[in-house]
Write a protein that holds these residues in place. Sequence first.
Motif, mmCIF file in Angstrom:
data_model
loop_
_atom_site.group_PDB
_atom_site.id
_atom_site.type_symbol
_atom_site.label_atom_id
_atom_site.label_comp_id
_atom_site.label_asym_id
_atom_site.label_seq_id
_atom_site.Cartn_x
_atom_site.Cartn_y
_atom_site.Cartn_z
ATOM 1 N N UNK A 113 0.141 -0.783 -10.736
ATOM 2 C CA UNK A 113 0.112 0.454 -9.954
ATOM 3 C C UNK A 113 1.428 1.191 -10.163
ATOM 4 N N UNK A 114 1.486 2.081 -11.142
ATOM 5 C CA UNK A 114 2.734 2.773 -11.481
ATOM 6 C C UNK A 114 3.403 3.427 -10.271
ATOM 7 N N UNK A 115 4.707 3.219 -10.182
ATOM 8 C CA UNK A 115 5.590 3.816 -9.164
ATOM 9 C C UNK A 115 5.389 3.250 -7.760
ATOM 10 N N UNK A 116 4.538 2.258 -7.615
ATOM 11 C CA UNK A 116 4.332 1.667 -6.292
ATOM 12 C C UNK A 116 5.622 1.065 -5.720
ATOM 13 N N UNK A 117 6.416 0.324 -6.522
ATOM 14 C CA UNK A 117 7.678 -0.209 -5.974
ATOM 15 C C UNK A 117 8.637 0.879 -5.498
ATOM 16 N N UNK A 118 8.659 2.009 -6.190
ATOM 17 C CA UNK A 118 9.546 3.097 -5.778
ATOM 18 C C UNK A 118 9.102 3.674 -4.437
ATOM 19 N N UNK A 180 -7.437 -8.754 0.053
ATOM 20 C CA UNK A 180 -7.451 -7.361 0.502
ATOM 21 C C UNK A 180 -8.446 -7.145 1.640
ATOM 22 N N UNK A 181 -8.732 -8.224 2.368
ATOM 23 C CA UNK A 181 -9.624 -8.095 3.514
ATOM 24 C C UNK A 181 -8.943 -7.282 4.602
ATOM 25 N N UNK A 182 -9.735 -6.801 5.546
ATOM 26 C CA UNK A 182 -9.154 -6.022 6.633
ATOM 27 C C UNK A 182 -8.216 -6.876 7.487
ATOM 28 N N UNK A 183 -8.531 -8.166 7.594
ATOM 29 C CA UNK A 183 -7.638 -9.073 8.320
ATOM 30 C C UNK A 183 -6.277 -9.144 7.632
ATOM 31 N N UNK A 184 -6.303 -9.287 6.306
ATOM 32 C CA UNK A 184 -5.066 -9.381 5.535
ATOM 33 C C UNK A 184 -4.248 -8.093 5.634
ATOM 34 N N UNK A 185 -4.930 -6.950 5.518
ATOM 35 C CA UNK A 185 -4.241 -5.660 5.623
ATOM 36 C C UNK A 185 -3.665 -5.468 7.026
ATOM 37 N N UNK A 234 9.335 -6.322 1.035
ATOM 38 C CA UNK A 234 8.232 -7.148 0.532
ATOM 39 C C UNK A 234 6.946 -6.849 1.289
ATOM 40 N N UNK A 235 7.039 -6.730 2.621
ATOM 41 C CA UNK A 235 5.845 -6.426 3.418
ATOM 42 C C UNK A 235 5.290 -5.051 3.050
ATOM 43 N N UNK A 236 6.181 -4.086 2.847
ATOM 44 C CA UNK A 236 5.748 -2.737 2.480
ATOM 45 C C UNK A 236 5.087 -2.731 1.109
ATOM 46 N N UNK A 237 5.690 -3.420 0.152
ATOM 47 C CA UNK A 237 5.129 -3.490 -1.195
ATOM 48 C C UNK A 237 3.758 -4.155 -1.180
ATOM 49 N N UNK A 238 3.628 -5.234 -0.454
ATOM 50 C CA UNK A 238 2.339 -5.937 -0.373
ATOM 51 C C UNK A 238 1.280 -5.067 0.290
ATOM 52 N N UNK A 239 1.672 -4.363 1.342
ATOM 53 C CA UNK A 239 0.730 -3.501 2.043
ATOM 54 C C UNK A 239 0.255 -2.357 1.149
ATOM 55 N N UNK A 240 1.184 -1.693 0.471
ATOM 56 C CA UNK A 240 0.813 -0.588 -0.416
ATOM 57 C C UNK A 240 -0.071 -1.069 -1.569
ATOM 58 N N UNK A 241 0.226 -2.258 -2.061
ATOM 59 C CA UNK A 241 -0.576 -2.821 -3.148
ATOM 60 C C UNK A 241 -2.000 -3.113 -2.683
ATOM 61 N N UNK A 242 -2.141 -3.686 -1.498
ATOM 62 C CA UNK A 242 -3.468 -3.972 -0.960
ATOM 63 C C UNK A 242 -4.255 -2.705 -0.711
ATOM 64 N N UNK A 243 -3.581 -1.680 -0.192
ATOM 65 C CA UNK A 243 -4.262 -0.406 0.052
ATOM 66 C C UNK A 243 -4.682 0.250 -1.253
#
Length: 247
Positions: A113-118, A180-185, A234-243
């Motif tokens: 997912x390009x630019x997601x870490x930024x 990427x379940x709703x529980x996980x998100x 890390x939490x933000x990156x994981x959340x954006x990746x799941x979304x």
Amino acid sequence: MPVFGLRTSNPAFNRYFWRKQKVYSKKKMNINGVIVKSLAMLTIVLLAASYTWHLFFSGVIIKWYTAIGMFVAICCSLFISFKHNAAKYLLPIYAIAKGLFLGGISAYAHQRFPYLPFQAIAVTITTFFIMLFLYRIKAIKLTRKFRAIIISASVTIFLFYFIGWVLWLLKIDALPLWGTSWFSIGFNVVAAIVASFSLLLDFYYIDKQVGRYPKEREWLATWGLLITLIWLYIETLRLLKKLAIRF
């Protein structure tokens, strides 16, 4: 109100680390010292992450860099937890190790997912300054009850992660934290919010110790801030990746 004997969810700011001990210098810790050391350590994290990032996009397999970085960072944290006076010596190593780890997971995320870490970095920095502003204007009352709630939530989140990690090793999908379940998100959203409010607790305990403890303790305060900031990223990156995967 202590929870499990701790005054804060961040190990760098609990009662064990800040009890009265032998004074190592006549100078006392101050805010400017914590800021300078934090900026220096964050710069090291960024440089180490950039190195791993460069290796990844140069075609080098970086899984060992990422794994070893995580392992060394954990070892440094454990050692500092028991020998907190060694923070000034181990913190640069911790910063390098965390940088290697963060650079690895960020490179993998950017490839898919390009630019997601930024975006995650931007959210983390913005959140930090918002929380600092809210703390300075006292928009949120850091009562004992509020601190106890954040501490309890943080402990619960890390217990969930530990249990989920053990179940993952046993190949048991009983606690879906990684998909990427709703529980996980939803869990990620809660974890990111708790990490954000944990910054307030960090500011609070640093503020309370300024002028009271030796200047060497600025390294311990810096370690505490790094723990929370990296957790938030890390939490933000994981959340954006799941979304991104979900939508």
